[in-house]
Design an enzyme around this catalytic site. Structure first.
Site, PDB file in Angstrom:
ATOM      1  N   VAL A  12      23.986  -0.130  39.394  1.00 58.71           N
ATOM      2  CA  VAL A  12      25.192   0.619  39.702  1.00 58.71           C
ATOM      3  C   VAL A  12      25.341   1.974  39.592  1.00 58.71           C
ATOM      4  CG1 VAL A  12      25.917   1.738  37.292  1.00 58.71           C
ATOM      5  CG2 VAL A  12      25.048   0.049  37.125  1.00 58.71           C
ATOM      6  N   ASP A  31      18.055   9.566  44.825  1.00 54.52           N
ATOM      7  CA  ASP A  31      16.910   8.609  43.948  1.00 54.52           C
ATOM      8  C   ASP A  31      15.964   9.263  43.785  1.00 54.52           C
ATOM      9  OD1 ASP A  31      17.189   5.153  42.996  1.00 54.52           O
ATOM     10  OD2 ASP A  31      15.135   6.263  42.982  1.00 54.52           O
ATOM     11  N   LEU A 149      30.161  -4.104  35.868  1.00 53.31           N
ATOM     12  CA  LEU A 149      29.677  -4.814  36.770  1.00 53.31           C
ATOM     13  C   LEU A 149      29.089  -6.479  36.683  1.00 53.31           C
ATOM     14  CD1 LEU A 149      28.767  -1.253  38.639  1.00 53.31           C
ATOM     15  CD2 LEU A 149      31.528  -2.650  38.387  1.00 53.31           C
ATOM     16  N   LEU A 246      32.689 -19.580  28.719  1.00 54.17           N
ATOM     17  CA  LEU A 246      31.836 -20.466  27.751  1.00 54.17           C
ATOM     18  C   LEU A 246      31.406 -21.877  28.731  1.00 54.17           C
ATOM     19  CD1 LEU A 246      35.066 -20.986  25.883  1.00 54.17           C
ATOM     20  CD2 LEU A 246      33.277 -20.018  25.085  1.00 54.17           C
ATOM     21  N   GLY A 249      24.057 -23.320  29.797  1.00 52.40           N
ATOM     22  CA  GLY A 249      23.730 -22.639  30.024  1.00 52.40           C
ATOM     23  C   GLY A 249      22.055 -23.360  29.584  1.00 52.40           C
ATOM     24  N   CYS A 256      21.412  -6.708  31.547  1.00 54.52           N
ATOM     25  CA  CYS A 256      22.170  -5.769  30.612  1.00 54.52           C
ATOM     26  C   CYS A 256      21.787  -6.841  29.334  1.00 54.52           C
ATOM     27  CB  CYS A 256      23.708  -6.317  30.971  1.00 54.52           C
ATOM     28  SG  CYS A 256      23.814  -4.928  32.317  1.00 54.52           S
TER      29      CYS A 256
HETATM   30  C1  UDX Z   1      27.074  -8.914  32.245  1.00 55.00           C
HETATM   31  C2  UDX Z   1      28.593  -8.573  32.201  1.00 55.00           C
HETATM   32  O1  UDX Z   1      29.497  -9.383  32.478  1.00 55.00           O
HETATM   33  C3  UDX Z   1      29.210  -6.786  32.908  1.00 55.00           C
HETATM   34  O2  UDX Z   1      30.136  -6.722  32.371  1.00 55.00           O
HETATM   35  C4  UDX Z   1      28.326  -6.075  32.451  1.00 55.00           C
HETATM   36  O3  UDX Z   1      28.381  -4.521  32.721  1.00 55.00           O
HETATM   37  C5  UDX Z   1      26.815  -6.397  32.350  1.00 55.00           C
HETATM   38  O4  UDX Z   1      26.585  -7.412  32.439  1.00 55.00           O
HETATM   39  P1  UDX Z   1      25.384  -9.861  34.408  1.00 55.00           P
HETATM   40  O5  UDX Z   1      24.054  -9.206  33.391  1.00 55.00           O
HETATM   41  O6  UDX Z   1      25.861  -9.327  35.911  1.00 55.00           O
HETATM   42  O7  UDX Z   1      26.886  -9.470  34.059  1.00 55.00           O
HETATM   43  O8  UDX Z   1      26.044 -11.318  34.302  1.00 55.00           O
HETATM   44  P2  UDX Z   1      27.213 -12.260  33.755  1.00 55.00           P
HETATM   45  O9  UDX Z   1      27.661 -12.870  34.566  1.00 55.00           O
HETATM   46  O10 UDX Z   1      27.835 -11.400  33.342  1.00 55.00           O
HETATM   47  O11 UDX Z   1      25.574 -13.185  32.661  1.00 55.00           O
HETATM   48  C6  UDX Z   1      25.771 -12.842  32.107  1.00 55.00           C
HETATM   49  C7  UDX Z   1      24.350 -14.233  31.637  1.00 55.00           C
HETATM   50  O12 UDX Z   1      25.172 -14.792  31.368  1.00 55.00           O
HETATM   51  C8  UDX Z   1      23.808 -15.057  33.071  1.00 55.00           C
HETATM   52  O13 UDX Z   1      22.570 -15.306  32.238  1.00 55.00           O
HETATM   53  C9  UDX Z   1      24.268 -16.135  33.283  1.00 55.00           C
HETATM   54  O14 UDX Z   1      23.739 -17.658  33.068  1.00 55.00           O
HETATM   55  C10 UDX Z   1      24.615 -16.795  31.815  1.00 55.00           C
HETATM   56  N1  UDX Z   1      25.777 -17.121  31.603  1.00 55.00           N
HETATM   57  C11 UDX Z   1      27.366 -15.891  31.973  1.00 55.00           C
HETATM   58  C12 UDX Z   1      26.297 -18.293  31.221  1.00 55.00           C
HETATM   59  O15 UDX Z   1      25.170 -19.638  30.846  1.00 55.00           O
HETATM   60  N2  UDX Z   1      27.683 -19.264  30.855  1.00 55.00           N
HETATM   61  C13 UDX Z   1      28.455 -18.463  31.641  1.00 55.00           C
HETATM   62  O16 UDX Z   1      29.862 -19.111  31.631  1.00 55.00           O
HETATM   63  C14 UDX Z   1      28.801 -17.199  31.435  1.00 55.00           C
END
Ligand code: UDX
Length: 423
Positions: A12, A31, A149, A246, A249, A256
């Site tokens: 971030v 840092d 993000l 949607l 997986g 996060c």
């Molecule tokens: C997420 C949020 O999207 C972001 O807005 C927030 O600030 C931080 O957390 P991130 O953790 O980088 O971002 O990943 P993201 O792309 O959201 O995916 C999260 C998890 O969901 C992953 O394990 C991903 O594989 C899974 N996922 C996502 C699915 O299984 N199916 C999907 O359709 C989308």
């Protein structure tokens, strides 16, 4: 243009600093890790994040981006201090604010008066107060400006936000902070600090809820002989639902969602509300790891004990090297516990993790395996020479937990392939 200090150079902080510098601001990133600061000063970016190294290099070369050791060195001369330190999960599931408090204590004495401190870290409701107290300054305003993000597209997300949320009770401060984002085409949402902090938890928890829902629907589809991809197409066409987030997986993970959902359960509990629904969402995800491991055994028709299984993908999603709370690691761990002999490959992972055997290519992971399980949706898995894969495998079984492979094509090539939520 403004002078911005960014405290913490993780995903971030580094993205925030590099993007602000790209937008023309004068940024100093701090840092506490000396080696990290030294390598960033040389323009070396320690994480895999598309576009980030270019922005860091351009910022450093253009003299708009500097890296220093310790928050005080960065904050002494700033107009805005962005707090981007980790808020890991504490032992009881609540967010651990010790890094945040330490950063606030460090910059408190040196901040110029009229400076604005901005909380970017994901923090429990009420944390602007915690920062105010730790700083011990009455002339410095603290506001919340949560990040949204996604790893793997963090730079793009920062420069093309869906919204910018600013949480403060002081209008003038809101106007000041909004000035940092001039030039970005995004709706601005100004609200009180508690609401801003809640928005972040609500958004992530809702997205996790969508994912647990669709993973459960995938199980239903398998049971009733429906196809989840068509179901998603059909339900996602309703604009009230939408097609995004949607994709079924092996479970959701990353830095996060797991942390934030657990923290929200905790925040609610502390406030006297039992968020049973969110607890079920988290539980369903843990179950999904187990069910995904089961799928391998169901497909083979026997236990995986002593069976060689090739694993494609270990990171929590594609285009990142982040392994934090990775569903792929969860599933691989469960297969290993059940006695499977794993050979793992991930394009972004170069060092062995959790004692898993790591090899150099997808083909090598498949060699001699009775089954391959695809766990992370890396593009390169789509374009493998599958005739060659079939040749090297002991039996041509593939479990595609991300539904990214062309199942019909692979069947024609002699594979027994099982997707998720497929009839
Ligand atoms: C997420 C949020 O999207 C972001 O807005 C927030 O600030 C931080 O957390 P991130 O953790 O980088 O971002 O990943 P993201 O792309 O959201 O995916 C999260 C998890 O969901 C992953 O394990 C991903 O594989 C899974 N996922 C996502 C699915 O299984 N199916 C999907 O359709 C989308």
């Amino acid at each position: 243009m403004s002078k911005i200090a960014v405290i913490g150079t993780g995903y971030v902080g580094l993205t925030t600093g590099a993007c602000f510098a790209h937008m023309g601001h004068e940024v100093v990133c701090a840092d506490i890790d000396e080696a990290k600061v030294a390598s960033l000063q040389r323009g070396e970016v320690p994480i895999l994040e598309p576009g980030l190294d270019d922005l860091v290099r351009q910022g450093v070369e253009g003299d708009r981006l500097r890296f220093v050791l310790g928050g005080a060195a960065a904050a002494a001369d700033c107009e805005f201090a962005y707090l981007c330190v980790p808020t890991p999960q504490g032992e009881d599931g609540s967010a651990d604010l010790s890094y945040l408090e330490a950063a606030a204590r460090e910059i408190g004495p040196v901040l110029p008066s009229e400076a604005v401190v901005v909380n970017k870290s994901t923090v429990p409701v009420g944390s602007t107060k915690v920062v105010e107290r730790a700083m011990g300054r009455h002339d410095v305003k603290v506001v919340s400006n949560p990040e949204f993000l996604r790893e793997g597209s963090a730079v793009h997300d920062f420069l093309n936000p869906d919204r910018v949320v600013i949480g403060t009770d002081d209008r003038a401060t809101a106007v000041k902070v909004s000035g940092l984002f001039l030039g970005l085409n995004a709706p601005l949402i100004v609200t009180d600090p508690a609401s801003a902090e809640t928005i972040k938890y609500a958004a992530n928890s809702f997205l996790a809820t969508k994912l647990s829902f669709i993973n459960a629907m995938a199980a239903v589809c398998e049971a009733v002989g429906a196809d989840i991809d068509d179901v998603v197409l059909g339900m996602g066409s309703d604009p009230r639902i939408g097609p995004q987030f949607l994709r079924p997986g092996p479970g959701w993970g990353g830095s996060c969602f797991p942390k934030d959902t657990r923290a929200l359960v905790h925040i609610a509990e502390d406030a006297g509300y039992d968020f049973a629904m969110l607890k079920a969402v988290i539980e369903a995800n843990t179950e999904q790891f187990e069910l995904t491991a089961d799928r391998v055994e169901r497909h083979l028709g026997r236990s995986v004990e002593g069976v060689k299984v090739g694993v494609w993908g270990l990171t929590f999603k594609a285009n990142t090297d982040d392994l934090r709370e990775s569903p792929a690691l969860e599933v691989a761990g469960r297969l290993q516990q059940r006695g499977a002999v794993l050979s793992c490959y991930d394009p972004a992972v170069k060092r062995s993790v959790n004692g898993l055997e790591l090899v150099d290519s997808a083909l090598e992971a498949a060699t001699g395996a009775e089954c391959v399980i695809l766990l992370t949706e890396w593009d390169e898995f789509r374009w493998l020479d599958f005739d060659r894969v079939a040749e090297v495998m002991a039996a041509p079984n593939i479990i595609d937990t991300r539904n990214i492979l062309d199942a019909n094509d692979l069947r024609r090539r002699g594979f027994a392939i099982r997707g998720l939520g497929k009839p």
